[in-house]
Design a protein around this motif. Sequence first.
Motif, mmCIF file in Angstrom:
data_model
loop_
_atom_site.group_PDB
_atom_site.id
_atom_site.type_symbol
_atom_site.label_atom_id
_atom_site.label_comp_id
_atom_site.label_asym_id
_atom_site.label_seq_id
_atom_site.Cartn_x
_atom_site.Cartn_y
_atom_site.Cartn_z
ATOM 1 N N GLU A 111 0.830 -1.204 0.000
ATOM 2 C CA GLU A 111 0.000 0.000 0.000
ATOM 3 C C GLU A 111 0.865 1.255 0.000
ATOM 4 O O GLU A 111 0.569 2.233 -0.700
ATOM 5 N N ARG A 112 1.935 1.238 0.777
ATOM 6 C CA ARG A 112 2.840 2.400 0.817
ATOM 7 C C ARG A 112 3.490 2.633 -0.548
ATOM 8 O O ARG A 112 3.554 3.769 -1.044
ATOM 9 N N ASP A 113 3.984 1.577 -1.176
ATOM 10 C CA ASP A 113 4.645 1.713 -2.481
ATOM 11 C C ASP A 113 3.659 2.208 -3.532
ATOM 12 O O ASP A 113 4.005 3.046 -4.388
ATOM 13 N N ALA A 114 2.425 1.695 -3.458
ATOM 14 C CA ALA A 114 1.409 2.148 -4.417
ATOM 15 C C ALA A 114 1.086 3.618 -4.200
ATOM 16 O O ALA A 114 0.920 4.389 -5.173
ATOM 17 N N ALA A 115 1.002 4.040 -2.945
ATOM 18 C CA ALA A 115 0.736 5.452 -2.645
ATOM 19 C C ALA A 115 1.879 6.334 -3.123
ATOM 20 O O ALA A 115 1.648 7.448 -3.637
ATOM 21 N N ALA A 116 3.103 5.858 -2.996
ATOM 22 C CA ALA A 116 4.259 6.634 -3.473
ATOM 23 C C ALA A 116 4.225 6.789 -4.991
ATOM 24 O O ALA A 116 4.525 7.870 -5.534
ATOM 25 N N LYS A 117 3.857 5.732 -5.686
ATOM 26 C CA LYS A 117 3.783 5.812 -7.149
ATOM 27 C C LYS A 117 2.658 6.742 -7.590
ATOM 28 O O LYS A 117 2.814 7.511 -8.552
ATOM 29 N N ARG A 118 1.502 6.651 -6.904
ATOM 30 C CA ARG A 118 0.402 7.551 -7.242
ATOM 31 C C ARG A 118 0.809 9.006 -7.042
ATOM 32 O O ARG A 118 0.493 9.873 -7.881
ATOM 33 N N LEU A 119 1.492 9.278 -5.961
ATOM 34 C CA LEU A 119 1.936 10.643 -5.684
ATOM 35 C C LEU A 119 2.919 11.122 -6.744
ATOM 36 O O LEU A 119 2.804 12.255 -7.258
ATOM 37 N N GLU A 120 3.851 10.273 -7.091
ATOM 38 C CA GLU A 120 4.854 10.666 -8.085
ATOM 39 C C GLU A 120 4.204 10.935 -9.440
ATOM 40 O O GLU A 120 4.502 11.948 -10.108
ATOM 41 N N LYS A 121 3.299 10.050 -9.871
ATOM 42 C CA LYS A 121 2.644 10.230 -11.162
ATOM 43 C C LYS A 121 1.756 11.467 -11.160
ATOM 44 O O LYS A 121 1.743 12.255 -12.120
ATOM 45 N N ARG A 122 0.984 11.624 -10.078
ATOM 46 C CA ARG A 122 0.074 12.773 -10.032
ATOM 47 C C ARG A 122 0.846 14.078 -9.973
ATOM 48 O O ARG A 122 0.438 15.080 -10.596
ATOM 49 N N ARG A 123 1.960 14.096 -9.278
ATOM 50 C CA ARG A 123 2.778 15.308 -9.219
ATOM 51 C C ARG A 123 3.290 15.677 -10.619
ATOM 52 O O ARG A 123 3.291 16.858 -11.003
ATOM 53 N N ALA A 124 3.725 14.660 -11.383
ATOM 54 C CA ALA A 124 4.206 14.927 -12.747
ATOM 55 C C ALA A 124 3.068 15.411 -13.638
ATOM 56 O O ALA A 124 3.234 16.366 -14.419
ATOM 57 N N ASP A 125 1.875 14.753 -13.524
ATOM 58 C CA ASP A 125 0.735 15.169 -14.351
ATOM 59 C C ASP A 125 0.321 16.598 -14.029
ATOM 60 O O ASP A 125 0.026 17.402 -14.936
ATOM 61 N N LEU A 126 0.269 16.929 -12.772
ATOM 62 C CA LEU A 126 -0.151 18.270 -12.381
ATOM 63 C C LEU A 126 0.872 19.328 -12.785
ATOM 64 O O LEU A 126 0.497 20.468 -13.112
ATOM 65 N N GLU A 127 2.118 18.981 -12.787
ATOM 66 C CA GLU A 127 3.154 19.916 -13.208
ATOM 67 C C GLU A 127 3.004 20.239 -14.692
ATOM 68 O O GLU A 127 3.125 21.408 -15.107
#
Length: 408
Positions: A111-127
């Motif tokens: 769950e932690r690794d999945a949350a980290a990946k979601r955060l990383e992807k969403r941060r890139a998309d939002l940027e």
Amino acid sequence: MSLGSARWVRGLAAAVVVLAAVLALQWRAGSASGLEEWVAVERGDLPIQVEISGELAAVDSEFIGPPALARVWSFKIAYLAPEGMEAKVGDVLLRFDITDLMRSLREKENERDAAAKRLEKRRADLEIQRRQEALTLADAEGRLRRAQLKTEVPEDLIEGNDLRSALIDRDLYRQEVDFRQRRLDHLDTSVAAELASLEGSLSWSQQEVESIQGQIEQMTVRAPRPGTVIYRSNWQGEKKQVGDSAWRTESILEIPDLEAMRGDGTVAEALSGRLRVGQPVTLRLDAYPDELFSGSIARIHKSVRPRSFNDPRKVVRLEIALDSIDSRRMRPAMRWRGLVEVEEESARDVLLLPLESVHLGSDGAMVWVDGPLGARARAIRVGRRNGERVEVLEGLEEGEVVSRRPLG
């Protein structure tokens, strides 16, 4: 009667006396050869005693059991330090099965690794989205500047219609710039909130992972103090073994201070009213039956409970303060038996007989008394008694000899 007849009668009487004397001598000789069957009535004290029993317990002891873990109530024992082991601070005493925790840890790590990946992807998309919005705003600002330049031309150099058209374009571009700026500001706010939420989820997952890792570490229980390892018995008198289950609040081991011990005992409910705090106690350990220890009653509990899981007889708990401690021999959970003398019920300077020498006759208590012509049954009246001797009130004198067993 003739002289011859008189002599014959006197001779017969003498023979009877001699025969009686011989029989008495033989009886006494038999009595002397079997002294264990005969006992003399003697004068002495008759202590009335109450029997108690129990186990030794440490006054100061460190109890060891499962760790207090959140949402975990049942534990399975994977390792137990040997009973009697001399532990040092930090030695492993208990280890519990961690299979379920390891499974939970893997789930939380995923769950932690999945949350980290979601955060990383969403941060890139939002940027990327923000850069696009920023570029759109920059284009609008460029058009606004060009429109403003057109409105700044002198009136004599521009026709009226063109000026009005330039002013309209300037106002429209200004509105577009304001709209694009508000849109970018809103995007920044929403991006910050979304990223904060995702970062919170990641932080929570990381905390869960660290919590389970801490729980796994706590599943290995180490000695908090030096001392001898003692296994605790549960309410059924059983001790834990590897593979057994244990509840969260259950004590499995203890490390006692062997220099300060007491006796935790019980007495039959019917006899508890004869006991008082401060009464002297003598006790013997089952492991050392020839050793006699002394103490006194320190506390009598008010509640009544069954003697054990398998014995429903009612008993009252009590605590014994020991006069001295032998730390080389005494260990917690050692069984003992003791006697408490009830002073107000004890008899002083009375005639006494062994309890087994008194028998039940047709008229009540009776004994077999030794005499010149052999043993004769005699009724007596008895008084107080303990587990070994009985008080004689009537029917015997000090020094008379009686049989330990019935002869009739």
